[in-house]
Design a protein around this motif. Structure first.
Motif, PDB file in Angstrom:
ATOM      1  N   ARG A  55      66.268  18.436  15.317  1.00  0.00           N
ATOM      2  CA  ARG A  55      67.433  19.324  15.372  1.00  0.00           C
ATOM      3  C   ARG A  55      68.329  19.112  14.153  1.00  0.00           C
ATOM      4  O   ARG A  55      68.753  20.066  13.505  1.00  0.00           O
ATOM      5  CB  ARG A  55      68.220  19.094  16.671  1.00  0.00           C
ATOM      6  CG  ARG A  55      69.304  20.104  16.908  1.00  0.00           C
ATOM      7  CD  ARG A  55      69.936  19.973  18.294  1.00  0.00           C
ATOM      8  NE  ARG A  55      68.983  20.306  19.348  1.00  0.00           N
ATOM      9  CZ  ARG A  55      68.370  19.408  20.132  1.00  0.00           C
ATOM     10  NH1 ARG A  55      68.607  18.126  19.999  1.00  0.00           N
ATOM     11  NH2 ARG A  55      67.521  19.781  21.056  1.00  0.00           N
ATOM     12  N   SER A  56      68.573  17.860  13.802  1.00  0.00           N
ATOM     13  CA  SER A  56      69.427  17.603  12.636  1.00  0.00           C
ATOM     14  C   SER A  56      68.722  18.048  11.358  1.00  0.00           C
ATOM     15  O   SER A  56      69.354  18.591  10.443  1.00  0.00           O
ATOM     16  CB  SER A  56      69.839  16.131  12.562  1.00  0.00           C
ATOM     17  OG  SER A  56      68.717  15.304  12.431  1.00  0.00           O
ATOM     18  N   SER A  57      67.413  17.841  11.291  1.00  0.00           N
ATOM     19  CA  SER A  57      66.643  18.289  10.139  1.00  0.00           C
ATOM     20  C   SER A  57      66.678  19.815  10.034  1.00  0.00           C
ATOM     21  O   SER A  57      66.844  20.377   8.958  1.00  0.00           O
ATOM     22  CB  SER A  57      65.198  17.790  10.283  1.00  0.00           C
ATOM     23  OG  SER A  57      64.396  18.234   9.241  1.00  0.00           O
ATOM     24  N   ALA A  58      66.526  20.506  11.181  1.00  0.00           N
ATOM     25  CA  ALA A  58      66.558  21.971  11.194  1.00  0.00           C
ATOM     26  C   ALA A  58      67.921  22.494  10.760  1.00  0.00           C
ATOM     27  O   ALA A  58      68.010  23.473  10.010  1.00  0.00           O
ATOM     28  CB  ALA A  58      66.210  22.496  12.583  1.00  0.00           C
ATOM     29  N   ASP A  59      68.970  21.846  11.214  1.00  0.00           N
ATOM     30  CA  ASP A  59      70.329  22.261  10.822  1.00  0.00           C
ATOM     31  C   ASP A  59      70.523  22.149   9.316  1.00  0.00           C
ATOM     32  O   ASP A  59      71.168  22.985   8.699  1.00  0.00           O
ATOM     33  CB  ASP A  59      71.383  21.425  11.547  1.00  0.00           C
ATOM     34  CG  ASP A  59      71.463  21.726  13.037  1.00  0.00           C
ATOM     35  OD1 ASP A  59      70.905  22.766  13.469  1.00  0.00           O
ATOM     36  OD2 ASP A  59      72.063  20.918  13.768  1.00  0.00           O
ATOM     37  N   PHE A  96      58.798  29.022  12.720  1.00  0.00           N
ATOM     38  CA  PHE A  96      58.820  27.964  13.731  1.00  0.00           C
ATOM     39  C   PHE A  96      60.131  27.974  14.514  1.00  0.00           C
ATOM     40  O   PHE A  96      60.139  27.837  15.734  1.00  0.00           O
ATOM     41  CB  PHE A  96      58.616  26.600  13.061  1.00  0.00           C
ATOM     42  CG  PHE A  96      58.598  25.457  14.042  1.00  0.00           C
ATOM     43  CD1 PHE A  96      57.452  25.172  14.757  1.00  0.00           C
ATOM     44  CD2 PHE A  96      59.717  24.677  14.234  1.00  0.00           C
ATOM     45  CE1 PHE A  96      57.426  24.123  15.663  1.00  0.00           C
ATOM     46  CE2 PHE A  96      59.696  23.621  15.137  1.00  0.00           C
ATOM     47  CZ  PHE A  96      58.551  23.341  15.853  1.00  0.00           C
ATOM     48  N   ILE A  97      61.240  28.136  13.832  1.00  0.00           N
ATOM     49  CA  ILE A  97      62.553  28.064  14.484  1.00  0.00           C
ATOM     50  C   ILE A  97      62.925  29.359  15.189  1.00  0.00           C
ATOM     51  O   ILE A  97      63.478  29.340  16.287  1.00  0.00           O
ATOM     52  CB  ILE A  97      63.644  27.694  13.449  1.00  0.00           C
ATOM     53  CG1 ILE A  97      63.357  26.311  12.836  1.00  0.00           C
ATOM     54  CG2 ILE A  97      65.033  27.740  14.068  1.00  0.00           C
ATOM     55  CD1 ILE A  97      63.381  25.152  13.805  1.00  0.00           C
ATOM     56  N   GLU A  98      62.626  30.493  14.587  1.00  0.00           N
ATOM     57  CA  GLU A  98      63.156  31.764  15.079  1.00  0.00           C
ATOM     58  C   GLU A  98      62.165  32.617  15.874  1.00  0.00           C
ATOM     59  O   GLU A  98      62.585  33.562  16.539  1.00  0.00           O
ATOM     60  CB  GLU A  98      63.684  32.590  13.907  1.00  0.00           C
ATOM     61  CG  GLU A  98      64.814  31.920  13.165  1.00  0.00           C
ATOM     62  CD  GLU A  98      65.334  32.711  11.981  1.00  0.00           C
ATOM     63  OE1 GLU A  98      66.500  32.494  11.621  1.00  0.00           O
ATOM     64  OE2 GLU A  98      64.580  33.545  11.422  1.00  0.00           O
ATOM     65  N   ASN A  99      60.893  32.338  15.819  1.00  0.00           N
ATOM     66  CA  ASN A  99      59.892  33.192  16.451  1.00  0.00           C
ATOM     67  C   ASN A  99      59.944  33.073  17.972  1.00  0.00           C
ATOM     68  O   ASN A  99      59.455  32.117  18.548  1.00  0.00           O
ATOM     69  CB  ASN A  99      58.500  32.831  15.933  1.00  0.00           C
ATOM     70  CG  ASN A  99      57.433  33.775  16.432  1.00  0.00           C
ATOM     71  OD1 ASN A  99      57.644  34.549  17.349  1.00  0.00           O
ATOM     72  ND2 ASN A  99      56.274  33.687  15.817  1.00  0.00           N
ATOM     73  N   LEU A 111      64.204  27.110  26.356  1.00  0.00           N
ATOM     74  CA  LEU A 111      64.084  28.469  25.838  1.00  0.00           C
ATOM     75  C   LEU A 111      62.672  28.965  26.073  1.00  0.00           C
ATOM     76  O   LEU A 111      61.729  28.192  26.058  1.00  0.00           O
ATOM     77  CB  LEU A 111      64.346  28.496  24.323  1.00  0.00           C
ATOM     78  CG  LEU A 111      65.734  28.108  23.836  1.00  0.00           C
ATOM     79  CD1 LEU A 111      65.722  27.942  22.329  1.00  0.00           C
ATOM     80  CD2 LEU A 111      66.751  29.155  24.231  1.00  0.00           C
ATOM     81  N   GLY A 112      62.517  30.253  26.248  1.00  0.00           N
ATOM     82  CA  GLY A 112      61.187  30.828  26.313  1.00  0.00           C
ATOM     83  C   GLY A 112      60.791  31.289  27.695  1.00  0.00           C
ATOM     84  O   GLY A 112      61.583  31.288  28.633  1.00  0.00           O
ATOM     85  N   SER A 113      59.519  31.672  27.794  1.00  0.00           N
ATOM     86  CA  SER A 113      58.982  32.244  29.020  1.00  0.00           C
ATOM     87  C   SER A 113      57.503  31.889  29.148  1.00  0.00           C
ATOM     88  O   SER A 113      56.796  31.772  28.151  1.00  0.00           O
ATOM     89  CB  SER A 113      59.148  33.765  28.962  1.00  0.00           C
ATOM     90  OG  SER A 113      58.357  34.394  29.932  1.00  0.00           O
TER      91      SER A 113
END
Length: 182
Positions: A55-59, A96-99, A111-113
């Motif tokens: 999460r910190s890396s993604a930010d 990876f992050i937004e799809n 998140l997700g289904s």
């Protein structure tokens, strides 16, 4: 898949590792008429739940990736590793992050289904290393959750002892599990 069919293969097993498992689920859910006999999810991940260090890396990477996108540099490597070990292109990182289509194994309910997985008719093999950090301490439960949310509840679930996400040192054991399933 097209290449395998054109090459005359009679049985096709579609498999993926890590983020590739989400792509397998997406593909099979959208190509239900394909002649795929079985599928394999190796180290399946809940892409909606990032570990704290991810999460910190993604930010840190997100503004850089968005800048690359604005500059039409999507296929260039980002200058910082994601997940402490992986270099991504801006395109791959944003995917990876937004799809939202890849958030199809919501094991931890963030998140997700499960909708895509519930469309798959084929039997699957779900395999993970006992020490895989994406299992958050209980890889067996991780795999059982996927199976419970599958259309076909007769999937093969395997946990390989004393190994992690990439099966270092246990590659032969992973190969045995896959060959037995096939």
């Amino acid at each position: 898949v097209d290449w395998a069919k054109e090459s005359g293969y009679k049985k096709i097993v579609l498999g993926g590792h890590s983020y590739g498992t989400n792509k397998v689920v997406y593909y099979l859910s959208n190509n239900q008429d394909e002649k795929i006999d079985k599928y394999i999810l190796i180290s399946p991940t809940d892409t909606g739940r990032l570990k704290d260090h991810e999460r910190s890396s993604a930010d840190e990477l997100m503004p850089i990736a968005k800048k690359f996108k604005q500059e039409n540099r999507l296929d260039e490597l980002l200058p910082i590793e994601f997940d402490e070990c992986n270099l991504y292109t801006a395109r791959a990182f944003l995917d990876f992050i937004e799809n939202k289509n890849a958030k199809n194994l919501p094991i931890y309910g963030q998140l997700g289904s499960w909708e895509q997985l519930k469309k798959i008719n084929q039997i699957g093999l779900f395999v993970m290393g006992e020490k895989d950090s994406f299992g958050f301490g209980d890889t067996q439960k991780h795999l059982e959750t996927i199976n419970q949310n599958s259309k076909n509840k007769n999937n093969d679930i395997k946990t390989i002892e004393s190994t992690g996400h990439i099966f270092r040192g246990k590659e032969e054991k992973l190969a045995e599990v896959i060959l037995k399933f096939i």
